[in-house]
Design a protein around this motif. Structure first.
Motif, short mmCIF file in Angstrom:
data_model
loop_
_atom_site.label_atom_id
_atom_site.label_comp_id
_atom_site.label_asym_id
_atom_site.label_seq_id
_atom_site.Cartn_x
_atom_site.Cartn_y
_atom_site.Cartn_z
N THR A 6 0.84 -1.19 0.00
CA THR A 6 0.00 0.00 0.00
C THR A 6 0.87 1.24 0.00
O THR A 6 1.85 1.34 0.75
CB THR A 6 -0.92 -0.01 1.24
N ALA A 7 0.50 2.20 -0.84
CA ALA A 7 1.25 3.45 -0.91
C ALA A 7 1.21 4.17 0.44
O ALA A 7 0.21 4.11 1.16
CB ALA A 7 0.68 4.34 -2.00
N GLN A 8 2.29 4.85 0.76
CA GLN A 8 2.40 5.56 2.04
C GLN A 8 2.37 7.06 1.76
O GLN A 8 3.29 7.61 1.15
CB GLN A 8 3.71 5.19 2.73
N THR A 9 1.31 7.74 2.20
CA THR A 9 1.18 9.18 2.01
C THR A 9 1.81 9.90 3.20
O THR A 9 1.57 9.53 4.35
CB THR A 9 -0.29 9.59 1.87
N ALA A 76 12.15 1.92 -3.87
CA ALA A 76 10.91 2.64 -3.59
C ALA A 76 10.86 3.86 -4.50
O ALA A 76 11.88 4.53 -4.70
CB ALA A 76 10.85 3.07 -2.13
N VAL A 77 9.68 4.11 -5.04
CA VAL A 77 9.45 5.32 -5.82
C VAL A 77 8.81 6.34 -4.89
O VAL A 77 7.88 6.03 -4.15
CB VAL A 77 8.54 5.04 -7.03
N LEU A 78 9.33 7.56 -4.93
CA LEU A 78 8.82 8.65 -4.11
C LEU A 78 8.36 9.76 -5.05
O LEU A 78 9.10 10.17 -5.95
CB LEU A 78 9.92 9.17 -3.18
N VAL A 79 7.14 10.26 -4.84
CA VAL A 79 6.63 11.40 -5.59
C VAL A 79 6.34 12.52 -4.59
O VAL A 79 5.60 12.31 -3.63
CB VAL A 79 5.36 11.05 -6.39
N GLN A 159 3.34 17.67 -0.03
CA GLN A 159 2.91 16.31 0.24
C GLN A 159 3.84 15.34 -0.47
O GLN A 159 4.55 15.73 -1.40
CB GLN A 159 1.48 16.08 -0.26
N ALA A 160 3.79 14.10 -0.06
CA ALA A 160 4.62 13.08 -0.70
C ALA A 160 3.96 11.72 -0.56
O ALA A 160 3.18 11.48 0.36
CB ALA A 160 6.01 13.06 -0.08
N VAL A 161 4.28 10.85 -1.52
CA VAL A 161 3.79 9.47 -1.49
C VAL A 161 4.95 8.54 -1.81
O VAL A 161 5.72 8.79 -2.75
CB VAL A 161 2.65 9.25 -2.51
N VAL A 162 5.09 7.47 -1.02
CA VAL A 162 6.10 6.45 -1.26
C VAL A 162 5.40 5.19 -1.78
O VAL A 162 4.40 4.74 -1.21
CB VAL A 162 6.87 6.10 0.03
N PHE A 163 5.93 4.67 -2.89
CA PHE A 163 5.46 3.40 -3.44
C PHE A 163 6.56 2.37 -3.22
O PHE A 163 7.51 2.27 -4.01
CB PHE A 163 5.17 3.54 -4.94
N PRO A 164 6.48 1.60 -2.14
CA PRO A 164 7.53 0.61 -1.86
C PRO A 164 7.54 -0.51 -2.89
O PRO A 164 6.51 -0.85 -3.49
CB PRO A 164 7.14 0.07 -0.48
N GLY A 165 8.73 -1.07 -3.10
CA GLY A 165 8.84 -2.27 -3.92
C GLY A 165 8.94 -2.05 -5.41
O GLY A 165 8.88 -3.01 -6.17
#
Length: 198
Positions: A6-9, A76-79, A159-165
């Motif tokens: 699950t994405a982490q906001t 991990a992708v971070l936006v 704001q930021a969102v991390v997409f692990p994996g």
């Protein structure tokens, strides 16, 4: 390729002034070492590519920063998104020129792999699309960066969102990988148009 959890906001509150300054100072010092070792680069391959997002906005890559190192063990992708205070019109061009000076504020953080710098979208928001080695390292970076961005940007916009994996290049090739993981629409990549030809 592994599907992300699950994405982490990540939103406010961020680190306070003291801890944030210490973290950023550590990045500046580490960036100096990376430069001395010629491990920091600005490839041109993605420059000019357009990234579109699920909120209907999009913008072009105007710079890329990468650091030499081993392949991430925990990709991990971070936006990250933010809106600058009182910057309009030609001010955006000046910011893009000046922003290269901001590289030491992030490139020396532990786990940094790469960043795509995106120009402002039609809502005046800037995005950075990063790859990190370790989602928790990405979160730690955002906690420090949030303080910096709140000085020059509208605090509520940071704001930021991390997409692990996931690796960044996987997402650029298959944007659908970040869909359906509970992330806000502004962070969900939907399409990538390659850079215009010469």
């Amino acid at each position: 390729m592994t599907a992300p959890r699950t994405a982490q906001t990540i939103t406010r509150p961020f680190l306070g002034t003291g801890p944030a300054v210490r973290a950023v100072a550590g990045s500046v010092s580490s960036t100096a070492a990376l430069l001395a070792e010629r491990r920091l680069h600005q490839p041109a391959g993605h420059r000019g590519a357009r990234l579109d997002f699920a909120d209907g906005t999009g913008s072009r890559v105007y710079r890329e920063t990468t650091v030499d190192g081993e392949d991430p063990r925990e990709p991990a992708v971070l936006v990250v998104v933010f809106r600058l205070r009182a910057v309009r019109g030609r001010g955006h061009t000046l910011f893009r020129w000046e922003s290269e000076l901001n590289t030491p504020l992030f490139a020396g953080f532990p786990g940094f792999v790469s960043k795509l710098w995106l120009a402002h979208d039609d809502r005046g928001r800037y995005r950075g699309v990063y790859e990190w080695d370790g989602p928790e390292r990405a979160r730690a970076y955002v906690q420090a960066l949030g303080w910096v961005l709140s000085l020059v940007g509208e605090p509520a916009s940071v704001q930021a969102v991390v997409f692990p994996g996931l690796h960044r290049d996987e997402v650029l090739q298959e944007p659908e990988l970040v869909a359906g993981h509970g992330a806000p629409a502004w962070s969900v990549l939907t399409a990538v148009d390659p850079p215009p030809g010469p």
